[in-house]
Design a protein around this motif. Structure first.
Motif, mmCIF file in Angstrom:
data_model
loop_
_atom_site.group_PDB
_atom_site.id
_atom_site.type_symbol
_atom_site.label_atom_id
_atom_site.label_comp_id
_atom_site.label_asym_id
_atom_site.label_seq_id
_atom_site.Cartn_x
_atom_site.Cartn_y
_atom_site.Cartn_z
ATOM 1 N N GLY A 1 -12.004 -11.981 3.430
ATOM 2 C CA GLY A 1 -13.010 -11.015 3.001
ATOM 3 C C GLY A 1 -13.107 -10.910 1.495
ATOM 4 O O GLY A 1 -14.207 -10.818 0.929
ATOM 5 N N ILE A 2 -11.958 -10.954 0.815
ATOM 6 C CA ILE A 2 -11.954 -10.881 -0.645
ATOM 7 C C ILE A 2 -12.625 -12.107 -1.244
ATOM 8 O O ILE A 2 -13.376 -12.011 -2.233
ATOM 9 C CB ILE A 2 -10.517 -10.729 -1.171
ATOM 10 C CG1 ILE A 2 -9.952 -9.358 -0.788
ATOM 11 C CG2 ILE A 2 -10.465 -10.899 -2.689
ATOM 12 C CD1 ILE A 2 -8.484 -9.191 -1.126
ATOM 13 N N LEU B 1 -2.379 -10.428 -2.306
ATOM 14 C CA LEU B 1 -3.664 -9.755 -2.170
ATOM 15 C C LEU B 1 -3.985 -8.900 -3.394
ATOM 16 O O LEU B 1 -5.138 -8.831 -3.826
ATOM 17 C CB LEU B 1 -3.678 -8.896 -0.906
ATOM 18 C CG LEU B 1 -3.776 -9.663 0.414
ATOM 19 C CD1 LEU B 1 -3.553 -8.719 1.584
ATOM 20 C CD2 LEU B 1 -5.116 -10.371 0.548
ATOM 21 N N ARG C 1 -8.088 -10.226 5.543
ATOM 22 C CA ARG C 1 -8.493 -9.491 4.345
ATOM 23 C C ARG C 1 -8.707 -10.443 3.170
ATOM 24 O O ARG C 1 -9.633 -10.269 2.373
ATOM 25 C CB ARG C 1 -7.435 -8.442 3.974
ATOM 26 C CG ARG C 1 -7.935 -7.565 2.831
ATOM 27 C CD ARG C 1 -6.972 -6.476 2.433
ATOM 28 N NE ARG C 1 -7.355 -6.004 1.114
ATOM 29 C CZ ARG C 1 -6.508 -5.787 0.126
ATOM 30 N NH1 ARG C 1 -5.228 -5.976 0.296
ATOM 31 N NH2 ARG C 1 -6.939 -5.369 -1.042
ATOM 32 N N ASP D 1 -3.599 -10.616 9.964
ATOM 33 C CA ASP D 1 -4.255 -9.425 9.424
ATOM 34 C C ASP D 1 -4.479 -9.550 7.923
ATOM 35 O O ASP D 1 -5.558 -9.220 7.408
ATOM 36 C CB ASP D 1 -3.408 -8.184 9.713
ATOM 37 C CG ASP D 1 -3.378 -7.821 11.199
ATOM 38 O OD1 ASP D 1 -4.233 -8.338 11.947
ATOM 39 O OD2 ASP D 1 -2.495 -7.041 11.596
ATOM 40 N N HIS D 2 -3.461 -10.025 7.207
ATOM 41 C CA HIS D 2 -3.598 -10.174 5.762
ATOM 42 C C HIS D 2 -4.532 -11.330 5.407
ATOM 43 O O HIS D 2 -5.280 -11.251 4.428
ATOM 44 C CB HIS D 2 -2.226 -10.378 5.120
ATOM 45 C CG HIS D 2 -1.423 -9.124 5.021
ATOM 46 N ND1 HIS D 2 -0.564 -8.717 6.009
ATOM 47 C CD2 HIS D 2 -1.380 -8.156 4.061
ATOM 48 C CE1 HIS D 2 -0.006 -7.562 5.656
ATOM 49 N NE2 HIS D 2 -0.489 -7.200 4.495
ATOM 50 N N SER E 1 0.824 -1.209 0.000
ATOM 51 C CA SER E 1 0.000 0.000 0.000
ATOM 52 C C SER E 1 0.858 1.258 0.000
ATOM 53 O O SER E 1 0.505 2.262 -0.589
ATOM 54 C CB SER E 1 -0.944 -0.024 1.205
ATOM 55 O OG SER E 1 -0.201 -0.208 2.399
ATOM 56 N N ASP F 1 -7.292 -9.202 -5.620
ATOM 57 C CA ASP F 1 -8.133 -8.034 -5.943
ATOM 58 C C ASP F 1 -8.423 -7.982 -7.447
ATOM 59 O O ASP F 1 -9.554 -7.714 -7.876
ATOM 60 C CB ASP F 1 -7.423 -6.741 -5.527
ATOM 61 C CG ASP F 1 -7.593 -6.419 -4.049
ATOM 62 O OD1 ASP F 1 -8.574 -6.899 -3.442
ATOM 63 O OD2 ASP F 1 -6.748 -5.690 -3.496
ATOM 64 N N GLU G 1 -18.424 -16.359 6.543
ATOM 65 C CA GLU G 1 -17.009 -16.305 6.909
ATOM 66 C C GLU G 1 -16.420 -17.702 7.060
ATOM 67 O O GLU G 1 -15.289 -17.955 6.632
ATOM 68 C CB GLU G 1 -16.836 -15.524 8.205
ATOM 69 C CG GLU G 1 -15.365 -15.328 8.570
ATOM 70 C CD GLU G 1 -15.166 -14.425 9.763
ATOM 71 O OE1 GLU G 1 -14.040 -14.383 10.292
ATOM 72 O OE2 GLU G 1 -16.146 -13.766 10.174
#
Length: 208
Positions: free
Chosen positions: A147-148, A79, A144, A140-141, A14, A83, A162
């Motif tokens: 979630g993706i 990630l 995500r 943490d990753h 990021s 995406d 989930e």
């Protein structure tokens, strides 16, 4: 002599990386691929990057700092690819499951061409079982990523939760590891067969 960069360089995190930091992190991937995580030292990274001794430690003073930066680099790359896959599947529409599965297959094949990236991820994951700080970075990753995966199923018009997304991430991790152990010419067939046996659970099919 410095090693070549991975077949396809990881995407930036990021916060954009400077060319020198990226060069050093690519070299670190090569170190792990050749020597395992135990071989990850500042000196080894400098050598693989073809840079003067002390270059790596100028950016990351400790081995733990280097390891954490590499973890972020690897996770951000994977990630970013997922995406991109999400956008592709959104473009396919809920009724075009074949195109969605094909896009997923191509992503996995691209990852398998990036052996350094996958080996580093596996090594870092194992290290995280003994390192709480590294485990938190990966957790943490992974959250995500889960979630993706849920977004991908939504884009494909499928129900999700989930727990299902967690199970899918774990399943695809296993498939990637198994495929990495296959001879390169057999990987596409292995992945296609594995997706079929899973019922193409990511985007549809019989594995609803």
């Amino acid at each position: 002599m410095p090693h070549a960069s991975p077949a396809a360089a990881p995407a930036a995190a990021s916060t954009p990386l400077s060319p020198r930091r990226r060069q050093l992190l690519d070299a670190a991937l090569n170190v792990i691929a050749d020597e395992g995580l135990k071989g990850l030292t500042h000196r080894a990274v400098d050598r693989h990057a073809g840079l003067p001794e002390g270059s790596c430690s100028a950016y990351w003073r400790t081995r733990n700092a280097l390891q954490a930066a590499l973890t972020e680099y690897v996770a951000a790359s994977l990630l970013a690819d997922v995406d991109e896959l999400t956008e592709q599947i959104r473009g396919c529409g809920p009724d075009d499951e074949q195109a969605s599965v094909a896009a997923t297959l191509e992503l996995f094949l691209r990852w398998l061409d990036q052996r350094e990236l996958l080996v580093a991820r596996l090594e870092l994951t194992m290290a995280a079982t003994r390192d709480p700080e590294l485990a938190q970075l990966l957790a943490d990753h992974r959250a995500r990523l889960v979630g993706i995966v849920g977004e991908i199923r939504t884009a494909a018009g499928k129900e999700h939760g989930e727990a299902r997304a967690e199970a899918l991430v774990a399943s695809y991790d296993g498939i990637l590891l198994a495929a990495l152990l296959q001879p390169a010419p057999a990987r596409r067939e292995f992945l296609a067969r594995s997706f079929e046996l899973l019922g193409t659970a990511l985007v549809g099919g019989n594995g609803e």
